[in-house]
Scaffold this motif. Structure first.
Motif, PDB file in Angstrom:
ATOM      1  N   MET A 117       0.822  -1.205   0.000  1.00 36.45           N
ATOM      2  CA  MET A 117       0.000   0.000   0.000  1.00 36.45           C
ATOM      3  C   MET A 117       0.860   1.261   0.000  1.00 36.45           C
ATOM      4  O   MET A 117       0.495   2.266  -0.617  1.00 36.45           O
ATOM      5  CB  MET A 117      -0.962   0.008   1.203  1.00 36.45           C
ATOM      6  N   PHE A 145       1.929   1.580  -3.560  1.00 32.64           N
ATOM      7  CA  PHE A 145       0.759   1.973  -4.337  1.00 32.64           C
ATOM      8  C   PHE A 145       0.501   3.468  -4.192  1.00 32.64           C
ATOM      9  O   PHE A 145       0.239   4.167  -5.169  1.00 32.64           O
ATOM     10  CB  PHE A 145      -0.460   1.160  -3.863  1.00 32.64           C
ATOM     11  N   TYR A 146       0.618   3.976  -2.967  1.00 31.27           N
ATOM     12  CA  TYR A 146       0.431   5.413  -2.729  1.00 31.27           C
ATOM     13  C   TYR A 146       1.509   6.234  -3.432  1.00 31.27           C
ATOM     14  O   TYR A 146       1.214   7.270  -4.031  1.00 31.27           O
ATOM     15  CB  TYR A 146       0.443   5.706  -1.224  1.00 31.27           C
ATOM     16  N   THR A 166       0.575   5.995  -7.337  1.00 34.13           N
ATOM     17  CA  THR A 166      -0.702   6.538  -7.801  1.00 34.13           C
ATOM     18  C   THR A 166      -1.159   7.793  -7.070  1.00 34.13           C
ATOM     19  O   THR A 166      -1.980   8.544  -7.586  1.00 34.13           O
ATOM     20  CB  THR A 166      -1.823   5.494  -7.655  1.00 34.13           C
TER      21      THR A 166
END
Length: 83
Positions: A49, A52-53, A56
């Protein structure tokens, strides 16, 4: 050479999100080493995560904190400039 230092005068979404990620990683590693290795999957999830942060710009915990009323750092500075 300039050194980046985050503002620590108040709690804002970005700072709380980093704190939660650190607590989750530290806690799951400790639990993975002492209780069960299955807790290390949670560590991998938190790491995923975070990546991912970074790629994106979308973070579910930040969205939840903002909906709970915690201001972001940008909102805090925009309010200060208006005054």
């Amino acid at each position: 050479m300039p050194i980046y230092r985050a503002k620590t005068d108040s709690w804002y979404v970005e700072r709380i999100t980093s704190l939660l990620a650190g607590i989750f990683v530290f806690g799951s590693v400790v639990l993975g080493l002492t209780v069960s290795k299955y807790f290390l999957y949670f560590t991998a999830f938190v790491g995923f995560m975070l990546m991912f942060y970074a790629i994106t710009g979308l973070c579910p915990s930040s969205i939840l904190l903002h909906k709970l009323g915690v201001p972001s750092l940008l909102e805090k500075y925009c309010k200060e400039e208006r005054n």
